[in-house]
Design an enzyme around this catalytic site. Structure first.
Site, PDB file in Angstrom:
ATOM      1  N   TYR A  20       0.888  -1.365   0.010  1.00  0.00           N
ATOM      2  CA  TYR A  20      -0.027   0.069  -0.051  1.00  0.00           C
ATOM      3  C   TYR A  20       0.884   1.126   0.038  1.00  0.00           C
ATOM      4  CZ  TYR A  20      -3.033  -3.685   1.618  1.00  0.00           C
ATOM      5  OH  TYR A  20      -3.766  -4.763   1.675  1.00  0.00           O
ATOM      6  N   TYR A 148     -14.072  -6.582   3.577  1.00  0.00           N
ATOM      7  CA  TYR A 148     -12.473  -6.777   3.075  1.00  0.00           C
ATOM      8  C   TYR A 148     -12.171  -8.079   3.188  1.00  0.00           C
ATOM      9  CZ  TYR A 148      -7.583  -6.490   2.230  1.00  0.00           C
ATOM     10  OH  TYR A 148      -6.505  -6.832   2.024  1.00  0.00           O
ATOM     11  N   ASP A 249     -15.455 -15.792   6.389  1.00  0.00           N
ATOM     12  CA  ASP A 249     -14.095 -15.152   6.125  1.00  0.00           C
ATOM     13  C   ASP A 249     -13.805 -14.974   7.672  1.00  0.00           C
ATOM     14  OD1 ASP A 249     -11.858 -13.991   6.255  1.00  0.00           O
ATOM     15  OD2 ASP A 249     -12.431 -12.476   4.636  1.00  0.00           O
ATOM     16  N   LYS A 278      -3.985 -15.587   9.041  1.00  0.00           N
ATOM     17  CA  LYS A 278      -3.397 -14.899   9.917  1.00  0.00           C
ATOM     18  C   LYS A 278      -2.882 -15.558  10.995  1.00  0.00           C
ATOM     19  CE  LYS A 278      -5.485 -10.428   8.440  1.00  0.00           C
ATOM     20  NZ  LYS A 278      -4.120  -9.865   7.911  1.00  0.00           N
TER      21      LYS A 278
END
Length: 428
Positions: A20, A148, A249, A278
């Site tokens: 980013y 997201y 998710d 994660k």
């Protein structure tokens, strides 16, 4: 001869493209030389308390002796072997553990390389499930705004279409079906009018929908919003009613972050497909997983193409599997529950003064997640200077200053994190 910190940063600026960020970068990153416990040591000698768990993954902190031992022990036996036609104990154990830990009914585990890839795999499962049943028109996805799901193309297509950077790809990505974001508030009772909106959207698009995909309870990088678990129960009923699969998710929320092992447990429902990532390996190495029910797997097996058309080179890597097993082993005694509850109390206590700060729109805490939402965009450069001066590492984005610290964070270090968040809210 050891390369100096200045030379390393010069090489970084010349060659390394950070997430980013433009290339070349406009703001020099901080050079980390060591990490231990909950602290990051910088090249200039400073130590920062990590309030981010390295993007929500390092739940046990850094250099944990159990995870270190699992990694080095497995390296002495076998670092990698292909998963096509071969298998091994670390991956088998990991799959069985995930089946035992996750909501009842999820029996089959597909190991992936990253969270985004697990979303790709989950969607592929849903599409192949529908095709195998002869329903080839069911190829779109429904989700709510504010979400997201990752940065590869299919996950981008179900991220918020306006609020994130993925709007750049409008016209290139598959066009999915979006409903309004769920009403905010974990403790706010569900609104029947919103459930009716979900029902109407599913009814209208049922013939073309393969699946609904959402982040349960917490919408993460799309805005750090919390919603009532009742909306998940409604989705479970409605997707069955309209013959559509349901995907959760839990890449960000899984493994205790919200106060339950999985956010789906707040609602007491099981999706057809569950995505994890994660914290799966305690932040040591990249790995994710997509779990599904026997119904999904059996339908795919009965199809024209009787296999799931996916096979990563490093699927089920033994090193990563061994560390994931060790990380899940650290969660097995349930001590994390008391730690997360303690952190939640500390975040509520430490962030309470923010309610009186000008420019703060909302203060919200759930499990080991603390969020300050401002009425303006955060100046990232100023925020970084402010929080590092306070001895913490945070990474605000958009109008949010937030923390998701490791579960091993002590009360004093938690106070450093919340103090840094307050300072950032005041000055950034």
């Amino acid at each position: 001869m050891e390369t100096s910190a200045a030379d390393l940063l010069a090489l970084d600026a010349a060659h390394v493209w950070h997430p980013y960020a433009p290339m070349p970068g406009r703001v020099a990153p901080l050079l980390v030389t060591e990490a231990s416990g909950v602290r990051l040591r910088l090249a200039d000698g400073r130590e920062l308390v990590d309030g981010m768990s390295s993007w929500w993954a390092a739940i046990h902190g850094y250099r944990h002796p159990v995870l270190d031992a699992a990694l080095t022990g497995q390296a002495g036996r076998m670092s990698h072997v292909m998963f096509g036609g071969l298998t091994h104990e670390p991956a088998i154990t990991l799959a069985k553990t995930l089946v035992d830990l996750t909501p009842e009914g999820l029996e089959h585990v597909f190991l992936c390389d990253s969270g985004s890839v697990s979303i790709e795999v989950a969607v592929k499962m849903c599409l192949q499930y529908q095709r195998s049943r002869g329903r080839t028109a069911k190829r779109r996805l429904l989700t709510w705004r504010g979400g997201y799901h990752g940065d590869t193309f299919t996950p981008m297509s179900v991220c918020d279409p306006d609020g994130g950077m993925h709007s750049l790809w409008r016209g290139v990505l598959p066009e999915q079906v979006f409903v309004p974001e769920p009403p905010a508030g974990f403790a706010t009772p569900p609104e029947q009018s919103y459930v009716d909106t979900l029902d109407a959207a599913l009814a209208e698009h049922a013939e073309e929908l393969a699946a609904v995909i959402v982040e349960p309870v917490v919408q993460g990088a799309g805005g750090m919003r919390f919603h009532h678990p009742g909306y998940l129960r409604a989705l479970r009923e409605l997707t069955r009613k309209h013959d559509v699969l349901l995907v959760f998710d839990e890449i960000a929320t899984g493994f205790g972050r919200t106060g339950r092992m999985f956010a789906a447990e707040h609602a007491g429902v099981t999706p057809d497909v569950l995505c994890l990532g994660k914290a799966l390996t305690g932040g040591y190495l990249t790995m994710a997983a997509a779990l599904c029910t026997p119904e999904v797997a059996e339908a795919i097996t009965r199809g024209e193409l009787p296999v799931l058309a996916h096979g990563p080179t490093f699927m089920g890597n033994p090193l990563v599997s061994a560390v994931a097993n060790a990380s899940l082993g650290l969660l097995a005694d349930g001590a994390w529950e008391a730690d997360v509850a303690r952190i939640e109390a500390g975040l509520r206590r430490g962030l309470a003064p923010a309610r009186d700060l000008p420019g703060v729109r909302d203060v919200r805490v759930l499990g080991a997640i603390g969020v300050l939402q401002l009425d303006h965009e955060v100046d990232l450069g100023v925020a970084t200077e402010v929080v590092t001066a306070k001895g913490a590492w945070l990474r605000p984005f958009r109008d949010l200053v937030y923390a998701m610290p490791p579960y091993v964070t002590g009360d004093d270090d938690l106070a450093v994190i919340t103090g840094a968040m307050l300072a950032a809210a005041e000055k950034a």
